[in-house]
Design a protein around this motif. Structure first.
Motif, PDB file in Angstrom:
ATOM      1  N   GLN A 248       5.909  39.058  79.542  1.00 42.75           N
ATOM      2  CA  GLN A 248       4.502  39.365  79.370  1.00 42.75           C
ATOM      3  C   GLN A 248       4.246  40.196  78.111  1.00 42.75           C
ATOM      4  OE1 GLN A 248       2.307  38.123  81.549  1.00 42.75           O
ATOM      5  NE2 GLN A 248       0.468  38.982  80.607  1.00 42.75           N
ATOM      6  N   PHE A 249       5.174  41.104  77.775  1.00 46.08           N
ATOM      7  CA  PHE A 249       4.882  42.095  76.734  1.00 46.08           C
ATOM      8  C   PHE A 249       5.748  41.977  75.481  1.00 46.08           C
ATOM      9  CE2 PHE A 249       3.513  44.170  80.692  1.00 46.08           C
ATOM     10  CZ  PHE A 249       2.196  44.461  80.357  1.00 46.08           C
ATOM     11  N   LEU A 250       6.866  41.250  75.542  1.00 48.45           N
ATOM     12  CA  LEU A 250       7.752  41.193  74.386  1.00 48.45           C
ATOM     13  C   LEU A 250       7.601  39.877  73.650  1.00 48.45           C
ATOM     14  CD1 LEU A 250      11.058  42.746  75.813  1.00 48.45           C
ATOM     15  CD2 LEU A 250       9.148  43.888  74.665  1.00 48.45           C
ATOM     16  N   SER A 251       7.684  39.929  72.338  1.00 41.25           N
ATOM     17  CA  SER A 251       7.632  38.733  71.517  1.00 41.25           C
ATOM     18  C   SER A 251       8.274  39.042  70.172  1.00 41.25           C
ATOM     19  CB  SER A 251       6.179  38.259  71.314  1.00 41.25           C
ATOM     20  OG  SER A 251       5.419  39.268  70.657  1.00 41.25           O
ATOM     21  N   GLY A 252       8.549  38.009  69.403  1.00 38.55           N
ATOM     22  CA  GLY A 252       9.080  38.199  68.063  1.00 38.55           C
ATOM     23  C   GLY A 252      10.422  38.904  68.066  1.00 38.55           C
ATOM     24  N   TRP A 253      10.540  39.877  67.162  1.00 33.08           N
ATOM     25  CA  TRP A 253      11.810  40.595  67.003  1.00 33.08           C
ATOM     26  C   TRP A 253      12.151  41.448  68.222  1.00 33.08           C
ATOM     27  CZ3 TRP A 253      15.326  39.324  63.641  1.00 33.08           C
ATOM     28  CH2 TRP A 253      14.942  38.669  62.472  1.00 33.08           C
ATOM     29  N   ALA A 254      11.152  41.775  69.026  1.00 30.62           N
ATOM     30  CA  ALA A 254      11.456  42.523  70.247  1.00 30.62           C
ATOM     31  C   ALA A 254      12.342  41.693  71.176  1.00 30.62           C
ATOM     32  CB  ALA A 254      10.164  42.914  70.957  1.00 30.62           C
ATOM     33  N   LEU A 255      12.173  40.384  71.169  1.00 31.88           N
ATOM     34  CA  LEU A 255      13.031  39.522  71.993  1.00 31.88           C
ATOM     35  C   LEU A 255      14.457  39.496  71.453  1.00 31.88           C
ATOM     36  CD1 LEU A 255      10.676  36.478  72.710  1.00 31.88           C
ATOM     37  CD2 LEU A 255      11.311  38.350  74.256  1.00 31.88           C
ATOM     38  N   VAL A 256      14.606  39.603  70.140  1.00 29.90           N
ATOM     39  CA  VAL A 256      15.948  39.675  69.550  1.00 29.90           C
ATOM     40  C   VAL A 256      16.651  40.948  70.004  1.00 29.90           C
ATOM     41  CG1 VAL A 256      17.263  39.758  67.394  1.00 29.90           C
ATOM     42  CG2 VAL A 256      15.238  38.291  67.564  1.00 29.90           C
ATOM     43  N   LEU A 257      15.920  42.058  69.979  1.00 29.35           N
ATOM     44  CA  LEU A 257      16.498  43.327  70.443  1.00 29.35           C
ATOM     45  C   LEU A 257      16.836  43.253  71.936  1.00 29.35           C
ATOM     46  CD1 LEU A 257      14.185  45.878  68.584  1.00 29.35           C
ATOM     47  CD2 LEU A 257      16.505  45.169  67.971  1.00 29.35           C
ATOM     48  N   LEU A 258      15.979  42.592  72.719  1.00 27.52           N
ATOM     49  CA  LEU A 258      16.260  42.432  74.145  1.00 27.52           C
ATOM     50  C   LEU A 258      17.535  41.614  74.354  1.00 27.52           C
ATOM     51  CD1 LEU A 258      15.365  42.675  77.148  1.00 27.52           C
ATOM     52  CD2 LEU A 258      14.162  40.507  76.825  1.00 27.52           C
ATOM     53  N   ALA A 259      17.687  40.530  73.585  1.00 26.13           N
ATOM     54  CA  ALA A 259      18.889  39.706  73.704  1.00 26.13           C
ATOM     55  C   ALA A 259      20.133  40.509  73.360  1.00 26.13           C
ATOM     56  CB  ALA A 259      18.775  38.480  72.794  1.00 26.13           C
ATOM     57  N   ALA A 260      20.060  41.332  72.314  1.00 24.80           N
ATOM     58  CA  ALA A 260      21.212  42.142  71.931  1.00 24.80           C
ATOM     59  C   ALA A 260      21.544  43.175  73.001  1.00 24.80           C
ATOM     60  CB  ALA A 260      20.938  42.836  70.599  1.00 24.80           C
ATOM     61  N   LEU A 261      20.525  43.807  73.557  1.00 25.60           N
ATOM     62  CA  LEU A 261      20.743  44.840  74.574  1.00 25.60           C
ATOM     63  C   LEU A 261      21.342  44.244  75.840  1.00 25.60           C
ATOM     64  CD1 LEU A 261      20.396  47.701  75.708  1.00 25.60           C
ATOM     65  CD2 LEU A 261      18.055  47.079  76.346  1.00 25.60           C
ATOM     66  N   VAL A 262      20.721  43.185  76.350  1.00 29.62           N
ATOM     67  CA  VAL A 262      21.216  42.586  77.581  1.00 29.62           C
ATOM     68  C   VAL A 262      22.588  41.966  77.353  1.00 29.62           C
ATOM     69  CG1 VAL A 262      20.772  40.856  79.355  1.00 29.62           C
ATOM     70  CG2 VAL A 262      18.890  42.204  78.440  1.00 29.62           C
ATOM     71  N   GLY A 263      22.799  41.371  76.172  1.00 31.33           N
ATOM     72  CA  GLY A 263      24.104  40.822  75.854  1.00 31.33           C
ATOM     73  C   GLY A 263      25.183  41.886  75.856  1.00 31.33           C
ATOM     74  N   ALA A 264      24.862  43.071  75.348  1.00 28.62           N
ATOM     75  CA  ALA A 264      25.840  44.157  75.337  1.00 28.62           C
ATOM     76  C   ALA A 264      26.135  44.672  76.743  1.00 28.62           C
ATOM     77  CB  ALA A 264      25.333  45.295  74.459  1.00 28.62           C
ATOM     78  N   LEU A 265      25.144  44.673  77.606  1.00 33.09           N
ATOM     79  CA  LEU A 265      25.335  45.188  78.964  1.00 33.09           C
ATOM     80  C   LEU A 265      26.000  44.189  79.900  1.00 33.09           C
ATOM     81  CD1 LEU A 265      21.875  46.938  79.507  1.00 33.09           C
ATOM     82  CD2 LEU A 265      24.060  48.055  79.033  1.00 33.09           C
ATOM     83  N   LEU A 266      25.915  42.906  79.580  1.00 36.84           N
ATOM     84  CA  LEU A 266      26.324  41.865  80.520  1.00 36.84           C
ATOM     85  C   LEU A 266      27.810  41.916  80.910  1.00 36.84           C
ATOM     86  CD1 LEU A 266      25.156  39.515  82.113  1.00 36.84           C
ATOM     87  CD2 LEU A 266      25.599  38.026  80.161  1.00 36.84           C
ATOM     88  N   PRO A 267      28.770  42.054  79.977  1.00 33.23           N
ATOM     89  CA  PRO A 267      30.179  42.050  80.405  1.00 33.23           C
ATOM     90  C   PRO A 267      30.535  43.197  81.340  1.00 33.23           C
ATOM     91  CG  PRO A 267      30.014  41.605  78.063  1.00 33.23           C
ATOM     92  CD  PRO A 267      28.653  42.043  78.504  1.00 33.23           C
ATOM     93  N   GLY A 268      30.112  44.415  81.012  1.00 39.65           N
ATOM     94  CA  GLY A 268      30.414  45.540  81.887  1.00 39.65           C
ATOM     95  C   GLY A 268      29.749  45.418  83.240  1.00 39.65           C
ATOM     96  N   ALA A 269      28.496  44.930  83.257  1.00 41.54           N
ATOM     97  CA  ALA A 269      27.804  44.740  84.531  1.00 41.54           C
ATOM     98  C   ALA A 269      28.487  43.677  85.370  1.00 41.54           C
ATOM     99  CB  ALA A 269      26.348  44.353  84.270  1.00 41.54           C
TER     100      ALA A 269
END
Length: 327
Positions: A248-269
């Motif tokens: 609802q609220f993220l678009s553009g480069w914010a989605l890139v940052l979201l992908a990087a953040l979630v990607g970094a958290l995914l293996p440990g989680a």
């Protein structure tokens, strides 16, 4: 007095690779194929991340090849099915049968079967999206960053002295199949096929999500179907609302940052809990990799309902048939 459990170490190698792979796939697909190419490419990146581990580069290459081949075959199978129609059910059952038959083979073979099944479901849900050849190319584009990281690691290992290694965990041959193994293998297509039939009857417009969830929730070799199903439901309850807010609220480069953040958290989680893995994967998949995602309350209602239905099918099909341990 029981000592407190030590927290698991952060898998820094996989953390970096996951963040780089998902972010690079998102940016690369957008640059080379436009917004329409992003969903399948991101799905490829997530599959390559889920297949990654911290072992030798040769084993990682074998697992990556299985992810690439299984996913490509699944997309071809899914795109070949009439849409919508009962042909999709037949394709899902065929893919699940293959996955069930290789369920006790090497880890790379298991990954091939899993990605075949998952990407068949995704392929049936693409509707009037890109054709089969373009879809496979986009999937390969999404897997490419992880493949390049594996090649780079292999080059570094060849320059370094090789320490002696014992047999790899995936090198042993699987057990000889007998009647119990065949019965276990047939539970998976029964589970996925039941979910696919329910989807065709209840949700013909989004028929892929229910069998996809059933395929991920049910494992013939899992020691506890109920625990995995519980984790799947809990992770969805956590992840879907977060995904709805992000969409609802993220678009553009914010989605890139979201992908990087979630990607970094995914293996440990993933190492900590299947529920946490499901929550984070839901954010990536629902925000970036599902075409035609509805917004607001429709996301919560449809996805949570489908998850509950798929998990109920997994319990009904999988739990009563489990073999009891020999006395």
């Amino acid at each position: 007095m029981r000592r407190p459990r030590r927290p698991a170490a952060v898998p820094w190698d996989r953390t970096v690779r996951s963040a780089v792979a998902i972010t690079a796939a998102l940016v690369g697909a957008h640059a080379l194929a436009g917004p329409a190419g992003v969903p399948v490419a991101v799905a490829g990146a997530v599959c390559s991340v889920n297949g990654d581990h911290s072992g030798p580069a040769r084993e990682r290459a074998a697992r990556f090849a299985a992810v690439l081949a299984g996913g490509a075959a699944g997309l071809l199978l899914g795109r070949s099915a009439p849409s919508p129609g009962w042909g999709q059910v037949a394709c899902m059952v065929a893919a699940a049968l293959v996955a069930g038959l290789v369920g006790s083979a090497r880890p790379a073979d298991q990954l091939f079967g899993l990605k075949l099944m998952v990407l068949t479901a995704i392929g049936t849900g693409l509707g009037h999206g890109p054709g089969a050849a373009r879809t496979v190319a986009l999937y390969g584009l999404g897997c490419a960053p992880m493949g390049l990281l594996i090649v780079a690691a292999g080059c570094r290992n060849r320059r370094a002295p090789a320490p002696p290694q014992g047999p790899s965990p995936g090198s042993a041959r699987g057990p000889v199949r007998g009647r119990p193994e065949w019965r276990a293998a047939l539970r998976l297509p029964l589970c996925v096929g039941t979910a696919a039939v329910l989807a065709e009857v209840l949700r013909p417009d989004h028929a892929f999500w229910l069998p996809l969830t059933a395929a991920l929730a049910f494992r013939p070799a899992d020691a506890s179907v109920l625990r995995r199903v519980g984790d799947r439901v809990a992770g969805t309850v956590l992840g879907v609302p977060a995904a709805a807010v992000a969409a609802q609220f993220l678009s553009g480069w914010a989605l890139v940052l979201l992908a990087a953040l979630v990607g970094a958290l995914l293996p440990g989680a993933t190492d900590l809990s299947y529920a946490l893995h499901t929550a984070l994967a839901s954010v990536v998949v629902l925000v970036l990799a599902v075409p035609g995602l509805p917004s607001g309350g429709a996301v919560l209602t449809a996805r949570l309902t489908d998850t509950l239905l798929a998990c109920a099918v997994a319990v009904a099909v999988g739990h009563p048939w489990r073999r009891r341990p020999a006395v």
